[in-house]
Design a protein around this motif. Structure first.
Motif, PDB file in Angstrom:
ATOM      1  N   LYS A   1      43.161  32.588   7.125  1.00  0.00           N
ATOM      2  CA  LYS A   1      43.848  32.616   8.408  1.00  0.00           C
ATOM      3  C   LYS A   1      43.977  34.032   8.956  1.00  0.00           C
ATOM      4  O   LYS A   1      44.002  34.223  10.171  1.00  0.00           O
ATOM      5  CB  LYS A   1      45.246  31.997   8.270  1.00  0.00           C
ATOM      6  CG  LYS A   1      45.241  30.497   8.003  1.00  0.00           C
ATOM      7  CD  LYS A   1      46.658  29.978   7.908  1.00  0.00           C
ATOM      8  CE  LYS A   1      46.679  28.473   7.627  1.00  0.00           C
ATOM      9  NZ  LYS A   1      48.071  27.951   7.499  1.00  0.00           N
ATOM     10  N   SER A   2      44.086  35.005   8.054  1.00  0.00           N
ATOM     11  CA  SER A   2      44.379  36.360   8.508  1.00  0.00           C
ATOM     12  C   SER A   2      44.132  37.356   7.380  1.00  0.00           C
ATOM     13  O   SER A   2      43.940  36.981   6.218  1.00  0.00           O
ATOM     14  CB  SER A   2      45.847  36.466   8.937  1.00  0.00           C
ATOM     15  OG  SER A   2      46.700  36.195   7.827  1.00  0.00           O
ATOM     16  N   ILE A   3      44.159  38.643   7.741  1.00  0.00           N
ATOM     17  CA  ILE A   3      44.094  39.687   6.721  1.00  0.00           C
ATOM     18  C   ILE A   3      45.289  39.581   5.782  1.00  0.00           C
ATOM     19  O   ILE A   3      45.177  39.785   4.576  1.00  0.00           O
ATOM     20  CB  ILE A   3      44.047  41.084   7.388  1.00  0.00           C
ATOM     21  CG1 ILE A   3      42.771  41.236   8.216  1.00  0.00           C
ATOM     22  CG2 ILE A   3      44.123  42.189   6.339  1.00  0.00           C
ATOM     23  CD1 ILE A   3      42.696  42.516   9.018  1.00  0.00           C
TER      24      ILE A   3
ATOM     25  N   ILE B   1      37.699  35.759   8.757  1.00  0.00           N
ATOM     26  CA  ILE B   1      38.820  35.272   9.554  1.00  0.00           C
ATOM     27  C   ILE B   1      38.347  35.036  10.986  1.00  0.00           C
ATOM     28  O   ILE B   1      37.354  35.626  11.424  1.00  0.00           O
ATOM     29  CB  ILE B   1      40.005  36.263   9.567  1.00  0.00           C
ATOM     30  CG1 ILE B   1      39.610  37.562  10.311  1.00  0.00           C
ATOM     31  CG2 ILE B   1      40.499  36.577   8.162  1.00  0.00           C
ATOM     32  CD1 ILE B   1      40.780  38.495  10.583  1.00  0.00           C
ATOM     33  N   LYS B   2      39.069  34.194  11.700  1.00  0.00           N
ATOM     34  CA  LYS B   2      38.828  34.009  13.136  1.00  0.00           C
ATOM     35  C   LYS B   2      40.032  34.569  13.877  1.00  0.00           C
ATOM     36  O   LYS B   2      41.150  34.069  13.723  1.00  0.00           O
ATOM     37  CB  LYS B   2      38.633  32.532  13.487  1.00  0.00           C
ATOM     38  CG  LYS B   2      38.383  32.334  14.986  1.00  0.00           C
ATOM     39  CD  LYS B   2      37.982  30.909  15.312  1.00  0.00           C
ATOM     40  CE  LYS B   2      37.786  30.734  16.811  1.00  0.00           C
ATOM     41  NZ  LYS B   2      36.828  31.711  17.373  1.00  0.00           N
ATOM     42  N   PRO B   3      39.840  35.633  14.652  1.00  0.00           N
ATOM     43  CA  PRO B   3      40.989  36.198  15.379  1.00  0.00           C
ATOM     44  C   PRO B   3      41.522  35.204  16.406  1.00  0.00           C
ATOM     45  O   PRO B   3      40.768  34.427  16.991  1.00  0.00           O
ATOM     46  CB  PRO B   3      40.404  37.434  16.062  1.00  0.00           C
ATOM     47  CG  PRO B   3      38.938  37.196  16.126  1.00  0.00           C
ATOM     48  CD  PRO B   3      38.587  36.357  14.942  1.00  0.00           C
ATOM     49  N   GLN B   4      42.847  35.234  16.578  1.00  0.00           N
ATOM     50  CA  GLN B   4      43.461  34.390  17.608  1.00  0.00           C
ATOM     51  C   GLN B   4      43.096  34.890  18.999  1.00  0.00           C
ATOM     52  O   GLN B   4      42.713  34.118  19.869  1.00  0.00           O
ATOM     53  CB  GLN B   4      44.976  34.392  17.429  1.00  0.00           C
ATOM     54  CG  GLN B   4      45.724  33.515  18.418  1.00  0.00           C
ATOM     55  CD  GLN B   4      47.223  33.643  18.231  1.00  0.00           C
ATOM     56  OE1 GLN B   4      47.870  34.518  18.808  1.00  0.00           O
ATOM     57  NE2 GLN B   4      47.785  32.785  17.380  1.00  0.00           N
TER      58      GLN B   4
ATOM     59  N   SER C   1      45.551  38.462  14.921  1.00  0.00           N
ATOM     60  CA  SER C   1      45.122  37.420  13.990  1.00  0.00           C
ATOM     61  C   SER C   1      45.969  36.164  14.146  1.00  0.00           C
ATOM     62  O   SER C   1      46.944  36.131  14.910  1.00  0.00           O
ATOM     63  CB  SER C   1      45.174  37.938  12.550  1.00  0.00           C
ATOM     64  OG  SER C   1      46.456  38.442  12.246  1.00  0.00           O
ATOM     65  N   GLN C   2      45.618  35.128  13.421  1.00  0.00           N
ATOM     66  CA  GLN C   2      46.270  33.828  13.564  1.00  0.00           C
ATOM     67  C   GLN C   2      47.767  33.871  13.243  1.00  0.00           C
ATOM     68  O   GLN C   2      48.533  33.035  13.717  1.00  0.00           O
ATOM     69  CB  GLN C   2      45.583  32.794  12.654  1.00  0.00           C
ATOM     70  CG  GLN C   2      44.111  32.545  12.964  1.00  0.00           C
ATOM     71  CD  GLN C   2      43.889  31.820  14.276  1.00  0.00           C
ATOM     72  OE1 GLN C   2      44.779  31.161  14.790  1.00  0.00           O
ATOM     73  NE2 GLN C   2      42.690  31.931  14.830  1.00  0.00           N
TER      74      GLN C   2
ATOM     75  N   HIS D   1      45.848  44.210  14.976  1.00  0.00           N
ATOM     76  CA  HIS D   1      44.942  45.035  14.178  1.00  0.00           C
ATOM     77  C   HIS D   1      44.020  45.843  15.084  1.00  0.00           C
ATOM     78  O   HIS D   1      43.672  45.410  16.177  1.00  0.00           O
ATOM     79  CB  HIS D   1      44.083  44.160  13.250  1.00  0.00           C
ATOM     80  CG  HIS D   1      44.858  43.327  12.297  1.00  0.00           C
ATOM     81  ND1 HIS D   1      45.395  43.811  11.126  1.00  0.00           N
ATOM     82  CD2 HIS D   1      45.211  42.005  12.344  1.00  0.00           C
ATOM     83  CE1 HIS D   1      46.021  42.844  10.494  1.00  0.00           C
ATOM     84  NE2 HIS D   1      45.926  41.740  11.210  1.00  0.00           N
TER      85      HIS D   1
ATOM     86  N   TYR E   1      33.876  35.453  14.554  1.00  0.00           N
ATOM     87  CA  TYR E   1      34.616  35.548  13.297  1.00  0.00           C
ATOM     88  C   TYR E   1      34.331  36.934  12.728  1.00  0.00           C
ATOM     89  O   TYR E   1      33.250  37.493  12.941  1.00  0.00           O
ATOM     90  CB  TYR E   1      34.147  34.502  12.285  1.00  0.00           C
ATOM     91  CG  TYR E   1      34.404  33.066  12.663  1.00  0.00           C
ATOM     92  CD1 TYR E   1      35.445  32.337  12.071  1.00  0.00           C
ATOM     93  CD2 TYR E   1      33.591  32.411  13.583  1.00  0.00           C
ATOM     94  CE1 TYR E   1      35.665  31.002  12.393  1.00  0.00           C
ATOM     95  CE2 TYR E   1      33.810  31.085  13.926  1.00  0.00           C
ATOM     96  CZ  TYR E   1      34.841  30.388  13.326  1.00  0.00           C
ATOM     97  OH  TYR E   1      35.062  29.068  13.657  1.00  0.00           O
TER      98      TYR E   1
END
Length: 259
Positions: free
Chosen positions: A111-113, A126-129, A176-177, A182, A233
């Motif tokens: 979901k995130s770093i 990850i897939k950034p929001q 991120s989600q 970042h 991603y």
């Protein structure tokens, strides 16, 4: 060492190491015998440009090689590789909107770093929001004296091998989600090579204008094309010496499917 199958997902631009000379970090997915994804894996160090031509694995290829855990690296995803054992099995294509590539990497998505860190990992996708913006910063134009000394030693034996210092950092600011903000630079070899190719192929006569043209081509790719036409991603990895410092070591960019 054990022979395993690995999907090559990204390679970082070569760096200069006092211990290993010119090295590349490869990140990919460890596969089982049926080519199902098991875990993320980091292969380091490897002198990629000095490999025999038939062993220079392209991105998005599945290779077979003898590997073992790197017991000198605390990061559990880090493995050593026997260069001479590398066999390129096949290349994964982009048919059906990257269907097979997605099937190999997205089951291992975080979901995130923050989640990568919480699970004690150092590597993941990850897939950034939200991607706020692309950025480009000028950096050092020359290798530091120690790195240049290593390159000079290499030139004695490998005069045809030249490694440019890229004088710019490219990256993204994103959320991120989990809502964390970042600002991460990109070390993906593909992006660095895009800059080099555009600069070297430019018809401009001055180096300043060549660089300006190259920077605009990179901006068009990372900002205009990627942010508007791709479902982005980020393959994230940390530094061995700074475990909380993550960078974008690869960009996974299937086409954006608009509904």
């Amino acid at each position: 060492m054990e022979r395993r199958k690995i999907l090559i997902a990204t390679k970082t631009y070569p760096s200069i190491s006092t211990k290993y000379q010119e090295t590349v970090c490869t990140a990919g997915v460890l596969l089982d015998d049926d080519e199902k994804p098991v875990q993320w894996i980091r292969i380091y160090p490897i002198r990629f440009r000095q490999l025999d031509f038939d062993k220079r694995y392209p991105r998005w290829s599945i290779i077979s090689a003898k590997i073992e855990r790197n017991d000198k690296d605390y990061r559990e995803e880090s493995f050593r590789i026997d260069d001479s054992s590398i066999e390129v099995i096949r290349k994964i294509d982009t048919r059906k909107n990257w269907e097979e590539r997605k099937a190999l990497v997205l089951p291992l998505e975080f979901k995130s770093i923050r989640e990568i860190k919480e699970q004690g990992k150092s590597l993941g996708i990850i897939k950034p929001q939200t991607i706020k913006k692309y950025f480009c910063n000028e950096t050092e134009r020359e290798w530091n004296p120690k790195q240049q000394g290593i390159l000079d030693q290499l030139d004695l034996f490998e005069p045809s091998v030249q490694l440019d210092k890229i004088p710019y950092n490219f990256g993204y600011e994103f959320i991120s989600q989990d809502g964390d903000k970042h600002r991460c630079t990109i070390s993906d070899w593909e992006i660095q090579q895009l800059y080099r190719n555009c600069r070297d192929r430019s018809n401009e006569t001055s180096i300043d204008n060549k660089e300006k043209k190259a920077l605009e081509k990179v901006r068009q790719k990372l900002e205009d094309e990627f942010l508007n036409k791709k479902d982005l991603y980020f393959i994230m990895g940390n530094l061995k010496t700074h475990k909380n410092s993550f960078m974008i070591i690869g960009i996974f960019y299937p086409p954006l499917i608009k509904i």
